[in-house]
Design an enzyme around this catalytic site. Structure first.
Site, PDB file in Angstrom:
ATOM      1  N   SER A  12      55.209  21.378 -17.350  1.00  0.00           N
ATOM      2  CA  SER A  12      54.193  22.135 -16.610  1.00  0.00           C
ATOM      3  C   SER A  12      53.523  23.181 -17.491  1.00  0.00           C
ATOM      4  CB  SER A  12      54.850  22.839 -15.422  1.00  0.00           C
ATOM      5  OG  SER A  12      55.293  21.868 -14.516  1.00  0.00           O
ATOM      6  N   LEU A  43       0.840  -1.202   0.000  1.00  0.00           N
ATOM      7  CA  LEU A  43       0.000   0.000   0.000  1.00  0.00           C
ATOM      8  C   LEU A  43       0.874   1.252   0.000  1.00  0.00           C
ATOM      9  CD1 LEU A  43      -2.805  -0.886   2.593  1.00  0.00           C
ATOM     10  CD2 LEU A  43      -2.617  -1.498   0.160  1.00  0.00           C
ATOM     11  N   ARG A  75       2.155  14.417   6.880  1.00  0.00           N
ATOM     12  CA  ARG A  75       3.060  14.889   7.938  1.00  0.00           C
ATOM     13  C   ARG A  75       4.529  15.031   7.480  1.00  0.00           C
ATOM     14  NH1 ARG A  75       1.179  10.602  12.243  1.00  0.00           N
ATOM     15  NH2 ARG A  75       0.331   9.689  10.341  1.00  0.00           N
ATOM     16  N   ASN A 126      -0.726  -3.714  15.959  1.00  0.00           N
ATOM     17  CA  ASN A 126      -0.765  -4.185  14.576  1.00  0.00           C
ATOM     18  C   ASN A 126       0.314  -3.470  13.772  1.00  0.00           C
ATOM     19  OD1 ASN A 126      -1.456  -4.851  11.942  1.00  0.00           O
ATOM     20  ND2 ASN A 126      -3.171  -3.400  11.869  1.00  0.00           N
ATOM     21  N   LYS A 155      37.412  14.310 -16.236  1.00  0.00           N
ATOM     22  CA  LYS A 155      36.044  14.045 -16.717  1.00  0.00           C
ATOM     23  C   LYS A 155      36.145  13.318 -18.045  1.00  0.00           C
ATOM     24  CE  LYS A 155      33.947  15.960 -19.708  1.00  0.00           C
ATOM     25  NZ  LYS A 155      33.351  16.793 -20.756  1.00  0.00           N
ATOM     26  N   ALA A 163      -0.594   4.484  -1.431  1.00  0.00           N
ATOM     27  CA  ALA A 163      -1.427   5.511  -2.068  1.00  0.00           C
ATOM     28  C   ALA A 163      -1.563   6.772  -1.221  1.00  0.00           C
ATOM     29  CB  ALA A 163      -2.811   4.939  -2.360  1.00  0.00           C
ATOM     30  N   TYR A 168      36.585  22.557 -24.866  1.00  0.00           N
ATOM     31  CA  TYR A 168      35.286  23.170 -25.173  1.00  0.00           C
ATOM     32  C   TYR A 168      35.489  24.481 -25.913  1.00  0.00           C
ATOM     33  CZ  TYR A 168      30.468  24.695 -24.163  1.00  0.00           C
ATOM     34  OH  TYR A 168      29.164  25.102 -24.261  1.00  0.00           O
TER      35      TYR A 168
HETATM   36  C1  UD1 Z   1      -2.781   1.264  10.008  1.00  0.00           C
HETATM   37  C2  UD1 Z   1      -3.666   0.198  10.694  1.00  0.00           C
HETATM   38  C3  UD1 Z   1      -3.221   0.118  12.144  1.00  0.00           C
HETATM   39  C4  UD1 Z   1      -1.751  -0.186  12.262  1.00  0.00           C
HETATM   40  C5  UD1 Z   1      -0.945   0.834  11.495  1.00  0.00           C
HETATM   41  C6  UD1 Z   1       0.512   0.393  11.434  1.00  0.00           C
HETATM   42  C7  UD1 Z   1      -5.794   0.255   9.551  1.00  0.00           C
HETATM   43  C8  UD1 Z   1      -7.212   0.676   9.641  1.00  0.00           C
HETATM   44  N1  UD1 Z   1      -5.034   0.561  10.591  1.00  0.00           N
HETATM   45  O1  UD1 Z   1      -3.111   2.501  10.585  1.00  0.00           O
HETATM   46  O2  UD1 Z   1      -3.983  -0.898  12.801  1.00  0.00           O
HETATM   47  O3  UD1 Z   1      -1.373  -0.211  13.630  1.00  0.00           O
HETATM   48  O4  UD1 Z   1      -1.409   0.943  10.145  1.00  0.00           O
HETATM   49  O5  UD1 Z   1       1.324   1.384  10.888  1.00  0.00           O
HETATM   50  O6  UD1 Z   1      -5.401  -0.341   8.585  1.00  0.00           O
HETATM   51  N2  UD1 Z   1      -3.086   3.701   2.446  1.00  0.00           N
HETATM   52  C9  UD1 Z   1      -3.531   3.598   1.145  1.00  0.00           C
HETATM   53  N3  UD1 Z   1      -4.795   3.989   0.855  1.00  0.00           N
HETATM   54  C10 UD1 Z   1      -5.646   4.452   1.814  1.00  0.00           C
HETATM   55  C11 UD1 Z   1      -5.177   4.546   3.137  1.00  0.00           C
HETATM   56  C12 UD1 Z   1      -3.902   4.156   3.427  1.00  0.00           C
HETATM   57  O7  UD1 Z   1      -2.789   3.181   0.263  1.00  0.00           O
HETATM   58  O8  UD1 Z   1      -6.797   4.775   1.458  1.00  0.00           O
HETATM   59  C13 UD1 Z   1      -1.701   3.258   2.747  1.00  0.00           C
HETATM   60  C14 UD1 Z   1      -0.848   4.389   3.266  1.00  0.00           C
HETATM   61  O9  UD1 Z   1      -0.172   5.019   2.177  1.00  0.00           O
HETATM   62  C15 UD1 Z   1       0.125   3.640   4.163  1.00  0.00           C
HETATM   63  C16 UD1 Z   1      -0.685   2.459   4.677  1.00  0.00           C
HETATM   64  O10 UD1 Z   1      -1.770   2.303   3.776  1.00  0.00           O
HETATM   65  O11 UD1 Z   1       1.225   3.116   3.438  1.00  0.00           O
HETATM   66  C17 UD1 Z   1      -1.220   2.646   6.103  1.00  0.00           C
HETATM   67  O12 UD1 Z   1      -2.118   3.738   6.133  1.00  0.00           O
HETATM   68  P1  UD1 Z   1      -2.199   4.739   7.362  1.00  0.00           P
HETATM   69  O13 UD1 Z   1      -3.194   5.777   7.042  1.00  0.00           O
HETATM   70  O14 UD1 Z   1      -0.836   5.166   7.736  1.00  0.00           O
HETATM   71  O15 UD1 Z   1      -2.804   3.781   8.473  1.00  0.00           O
HETATM   72  P2  UD1 Z   1      -2.648   3.951  10.019  1.00  0.00           P
HETATM   73  O16 UD1 Z   1      -3.632   4.929  10.507  1.00  0.00           O
HETATM   74  O17 UD1 Z   1      -1.219   4.180  10.362  1.00  0.00           O
HETATM   75 MG    MG Z   2       0.541   4.877   9.277  1.00  0.00          MG
END
Ligand code: UD1
Ligand code: MG
Length: 460
Positions: free
Chosen positions: A407, A10, A17, A171, A353, A12, A389
């Site tokens: 030299s 994932l 931050r 998690n 170079k 996206a 050049y």
């Molecule tokens: C998520 C978990 C949480 C876990 C934590 C670990 C869920 C609901 N929660 O929370 O339990 O402890 O990760 O870091 O899954 N992303 C997408 N599309 C979206 C939303 C997120 O691609 O619509 C990707 C983000 O880019 C990221 C990852 O999913 O790489 C996690 O998303 P993030 O929003 O950071 O989840 P957390 O709130 O940290």
């Molecule tokens: Mg996160």
């Protein structure tokens, strides 16, 4: 495509931050974009069918990872982690093997940990297995609610009761799923939670309701599952990874006088008995041989350096190939396309170079050598310049074996110097010089005797 191991990463999210124009997963850590690490870990652990879910600045991410074994999935609106995996359903239609889910912003996760997770998942015959960690401060993470071996649900921080918030098992966002089960369960996800999102974590409760086995296993080292959300965590992850890189190299036989000040990118190779002094940077696709000495302030980028090199203080080397037994610097600048065959010396304030320098040729001080092909045993005097050049085009200087250059010589390229010639000091060479010749190209000296005395008399 119905069996085997597949992984979805994932990536996206926007990474708000980070406060950056660059997508979060492209921020470099030890020289490589953050996203490359989970991908590499998945590949090394045997997950060969790779999907990446992209959304925010999808094209930039795809461009960086173009042309590999990856299939891209677009999530145009970020509606939550559950929705993100749902977007990959079509691309994995018919796949009924084990599905690994990773987050693109968890760069320290090791392939061995994924293998351990997979073994546990297989041995337990679980439908869902979650990689977890025990954290002294679990704030911000989803909590694991267990009933013995079986995990009942994952509760997000914002949805947790006060009692659930006390749980220290969190998690990590890394899971193994039975693919058929998870894609079926995702269809029933709801958004009735504190964040109004489709939570991937809700498939755990769904599996329990369906009478399936759900399992969790904790990583030995919780820093492995650290997620990067801001630049403080980015710096922290980089420091941890850098320390790991340096530790591995120290163990493999590289000496570092002060490893806390040595910056080495992931993938850099260094031979045994090479000594790195403090404040050295070795970056990109760099390879350094055995028994080399790399002194303070040396920066090497994308270069190959053979055995027994001595890189002296303050030298910058980029895109160069350096053969055995070369001495470089102090304060030398080797730019892209520099090829030293071996036993060469490039001394202080020499810039090179796009140059091929034959065996044993040397340039000890204050020289610019660019767009040149130089044979063996050539000696450049102090202050030599290849004038390559003309303001529009670059031209080549060719110097055959055993030429001696005095030299302060300028070669106005294109120009060819035959073997065993001598170029007199102070010459501006505009024409080719045949082999075994002496070339002098400077105006003859004029001496006016008594000039100073005469001038003084005129002034008084
Ligand atoms: C998520 C978990 C949480 C876990 C934590 C670990 C869920 C609901 N929660 O929370 O339990 O402890 O990760 O870091 O899954 N992303 C997408 N599309 C979206 C939303 C997120 O691609 O619509 C990707 C983000 O880019 C990221 C990852 O999913 O790489 C996690 O998303 P993030 O929003 O950071 O989840 P957390 O709130 O940290
Ligand atoms: Mg996160």
């Amino acid at each position: 495509m119905d069996q085997g191991l597949a992984a979805v990463v994932l990536a996206a999210g926007k990474g708000t931050r980070m406060k950056s124009a660059l997508p979060k997963v492209l921020h470099p850590i030890c020289g490589q974009p953050m996203l490359s690490y989970p991908l590499q870990a998945a590949r090394e652990a045997g997950f060969s069918q790779l999907r990446i879910v992209v959304g925010h600045q999808a094209e930039s991410v795809q461009r960086i990872f173009a042309g590999g074994d990856i299939e891209w999935v677009e999530q145009t609106e970020q509606l939550g982690t559950g929705h993100a995996l749902m977007c990959a359903a079509e691309s994995l239609a018919g796949f009924s093997g084990t599905l690994l889910l990773l987050c693109g912003d968890v760069p320290l996760l090791q392939a061995e940990t994924l293998q351990m997770l997979q073994q546990f998942h297989a041995q337990e015959q679980a439908t869902v297995t979650v990689l977890t960690a025990e954290l002294p401060n679990p704030t911000g993470y989803g909590r694991i609610v267990r009933n013995g071996e079986q995990i009942l649900q994952i509760v997000e921080e914002k949805d947790a009761t006060e009692q659930q918030q006390q749980i220290c098992e969190i998690n990590s966002g890394t899971y193994l799923f039975d693919a058929e089960f998870v894609f079926a369960a995702l269809k029933n996800l709801k958004t009735d939670n504190a964040q109004g999102e489709y939570y991937l974590t809700d498939v755990v409760a769904a599996a329990v309701a369906a009478g399936k086995k759900t399992r969790a296993i904790a990583v030995a080292d919780p820093t492995e599952v650290m997620g990067i959300n801001d630049r403080c965590q980015l710096a922290e992850a980089e420091a941890l990874m850098r320390w790991q890189i340096n530790t591995d190299l120290l163990k493999s036989g590289v000496t570092m006088i002060d490893p806390t000040t040595v910056y080495i990118d992931a993938g850099v190779e260094i031979g045994s008995d090479t000594v790195l002094h403090p404040n050295v940077q070795l970056r990109g696709a760099t390879k350094i041989g055995q028994n080399c000495i790399v002194e303070t302030g040396v920066v090497v980028v994308d270069s190959k350096i053979a055995d027994h090199a001595h890189l002296k203080a303050g030298s910058a080397i980029e895109g160069a190939q350096i053969g055995p037994d070369c001495k470089i610097g102090p304060m030398a600048h080797l730019r892209p396309g520099t090829v030293l065959i071996g036993h060469n010396k490039i001394g202080n304030f020499v810039e090179t170079k796009k140059i091929l320098l034959g065996e044993g040729s040397q340039s000890s001080h204050l020289t610019y050598l660019g767009d040149a092909e130089v044979g063996r045993g050539v000696n450049f005097g102090c202050g030599t310049i290849t004038c390559n050049y003309d303001g529009v085009n670059k031209h080549k200087t060719t110097i055959e074996d055993d030429v001696f250059i005095g030299s302060d010589v300028q070669f106005i390229a294109p120009v060819h110097i035959g073997r065993n010639s001598l170029i007199a000091a102070g010459s501006t060479i505009t024409m080719d010089v045949p082999a075994d010749s002496l070339a002098i190209a400077r105006s003859e000296q004029k001496v006016i005797e008594g000039w100073s005395l005469r001038k003084k008399t005129e002034e008084s």
